[in-house]
Design an enzyme around this catalytic site. Structure first.
Site, mmCIF file in Angstrom:
data_model
loop_
_atom_site.group_PDB
_atom_site.id
_atom_site.type_symbol
_atom_site.label_atom_id
_atom_site.label_comp_id
_atom_site.label_asym_id
_atom_site.label_seq_id
_atom_site.Cartn_x
_atom_site.Cartn_y
_atom_site.Cartn_z
ATOM 1 N N THR A 1 0.825 -1.210 0.000
ATOM 2 C CA THR A 1 0.000 0.000 0.000
ATOM 3 C C THR A 1 0.859 1.260 0.000
ATOM 4 O O THR A 1 1.993 1.227 0.461
ATOM 5 C CB THR A 1 -0.839 -0.066 1.296
ATOM 6 O OG1 THR A 1 -1.761 -1.108 1.151
ATOM 7 C CG2 THR A 1 -1.535 1.216 1.643
ATOM 8 N N VAL B 1 -13.132 -5.536 1.703
ATOM 9 C CA VAL B 1 -12.661 -4.169 1.886
ATOM 10 C C VAL B 1 -11.708 -4.176 3.074
ATOM 11 O O VAL B 1 -12.038 -4.717 4.126
ATOM 12 C CB VAL B 1 -13.838 -3.196 2.150
ATOM 13 C CG1 VAL B 1 -13.325 -1.796 2.423
ATOM 14 C CG2 VAL B 1 -14.781 -3.188 0.945
ATOM 15 N N ASP C 1 -8.567 -2.009 5.462
ATOM 16 C CA ASP C 1 -8.562 -0.850 6.360
ATOM 17 C C ASP C 1 -8.425 0.479 5.633
ATOM 18 O O ASP C 1 -8.814 1.525 6.158
ATOM 19 C CB ASP C 1 -7.389 -0.981 7.344
ATOM 20 C CG ASP C 1 -6.044 -1.037 6.617
ATOM 21 O OD1 ASP C 1 -5.949 -1.759 5.603
ATOM 22 O OD2 ASP C 1 -5.095 -0.361 7.044
ATOM 23 N N GLY D 1 -4.816 -5.475 6.920
ATOM 24 C CA GLY D 1 -5.929 -4.552 7.103
ATOM 25 C C GLY D 1 -6.950 -4.967 8.138
ATOM 26 O O GLY D 1 -7.469 -4.122 8.877
HETATM 27 N N1 ASP Z 1 -3.667 -2.518 4.505
HETATM 28 C C1 ASP Z 1 -3.876 -3.008 3.187
HETATM 29 C C2 ASP Z 1 -5.117 -3.861 3.173
HETATM 30 O O1 ASP Z 1 -5.318 -4.642 4.083
HETATM 31 C C3 ASP Z 1 -2.743 -3.810 2.648
HETATM 32 C C4 ASP Z 1 -1.406 -3.137 2.756
HETATM 33 O O2 ASP Z 1 -1.183 -2.242 3.558
HETATM 34 O O3 ASP Z 1 -0.518 -3.499 1.984
HETATM 35 O O4 ASP Z 1 -5.877 -3.786 2.245
#
Ligand code: ASP
Length: 354
Positions: A220, A249, A251, A274
């Site tokens: 991300t 979905v 976080d 997430g």
């Molecule tokens: N937090 C993101 C999710 O769970 C993934 C990530 O941070 O790479 O969608």
């Protein structure tokens, strides 16, 4: 706070560096030190995972994002514009799991989530499950500024993007061979594990547990910034977790989990597993500790990542900045693509843990 028109700043750049934040009572306080932080995801990036060329490429992209965001701040622009500029650049980069280069869902698609928050007004915008909007963070911002809602999802979000005349791309645009290969490899590994489990069941023995290396899935992107007016903003964008199920979905678009900004405490952008970030309201929890317990941003981030998140079994990291420019880049994963640029200093970027 009243924002002086950008043009006025452009005409008088000297004023920008001397800009002072105002306290709640309106007294002149110490200057707000322009600050931007970015991340490109936390995960299993142990030393030795990347070649020197790969490391240099990641660092160059992070530096470009910092410089793009910082240029906005230096020109008298809002923190909101700075985080948007930085995240757009990272979304456009094929190296990170956001926009181009997003990971694949279980069905082999790219489904994108993004969010943005303005610490001055507490306005926020988020989108989930979009597949054809080139820059989901721009759509999140449009939701914040041009709709009466905070979050739009899927087709509805894309209809709104059409109305807002945002740029659309073919779903193929997001695909990179590296992510596709990783997806295919995971699919094969899961199929093989399923076969093994069936065979074991038929033979009446226990199947070996298949545990996918979840930390491989992260990447991300996000940014937090403090502008000359003393305002904070945060933005986050992602392709989510590789192999995520239909409709999942994470976080990132959840205000308070993957993103939060409040001028009274701090601005946070998260990255990691997430589901855990949602359960702990990670971004909001950090700001709440700063606001109600008087903790420094570093102490609050430390508690939430190294105690609460870790105790629950989650991993990942955050970038945080406070209204005084104090900042933290905290993670409990092996590494986190990250960087910071502050007034009068060169950009600093890093990948691995200490
Ligand atoms: N937090 C993101 C999710 O769970 C993934 C990530 O941070 O790479 O969608």
């Amino acid at each position: 706070m009243i924002r002086i028109a950008l043009a006025a700043f452009a005409a008088a750049p000297a004023f920008v560096s001397a800009a002072f934040a105002e306290t709640e009572s309106g007294d002149a306080a110490s200057p707000a030190p322009l600050t931007i932080l970015v991340h490109g995801g936390a995960g299993a990036m142990a030393r030795g995972k990347y070649t020197a060329d790969e490391e240099a490429a990641f660092k160059a992209e992070l530096t470009r994002a910092l410089e793009a965001g910082y240029a906005v701040l230096e020109g008298g622009g809002a923190a909101l514009d700075a985080v948007t500029a930085a995240v757009v650049l990272l979304e456009d980069s094929p190296l990170f799991n956001a926009g181009k280069g997003a990971v694949f869902t279980r069905e082999g698609k790219n489904e994108l989530d993004a969010s943005i928050m303005d610490g001055d007004t507490l306005n926020a915008g988020a989108v989930a499950g979009v597949t054809r909007v080139k820059n989901p963070v721009k759509l999140a911002r449009a939701v914040m500024e041009k709709s009466e809602h905070v979050m739009l999802i899927g087709d509805g979000a894309q209809r709104f993007a059409e109305e807002q005349e945002l740029e659309f791309v073919s779903p193929k645009y997001f695909r990179t061979e590296k992510r596709w290969d990783a997806y295919r490899a995971r699919l094969e590994a899961e199929k093989a594990a399923e076969k093994e489990a069936d065979k074991a069941e038929r033979q009446g023995r226990l199947a070996p547990q298949y545990s996918p290396p979840h930390a491989e899935k992260y990447g991300t992107v996000g940014a937090v910034a403090l502008d000359a007016e003393g305002d904070l903003a945060a933005a986050t964008s992602t392709g989510g977790m590789m192999m995520k199920r239909y409709g999942r979905v994470g976080d990132v678009p959840i205000i308070g989990a993957g993103v939060y900004a409040n001028d009274a405490s701090c601005a946070v952008s998260s990255t990691g597993w997430g589901e855990y970030f949602i359960r702990l309201s990670v971004a909001r929890e950090i700001c709440a500790q700063v606001e109600y317990q008087g903790k420094t941003v570093a102490a609050a981030a430390d508690d939430v990542i190294h105690n609460r998140l870790e105790n629950l079994g989650g991993d990942g990291g955050v970038i945080v900045v406070g209204p005084d420019g104090a900042h933290a880049m905290t993670f409990n994963s092996k590494g986190m693509f990250r960087g910071v640029m502050t007034a009068g200093a060169a950009p600093e970027v890093a990948i691995y843990g200490e």
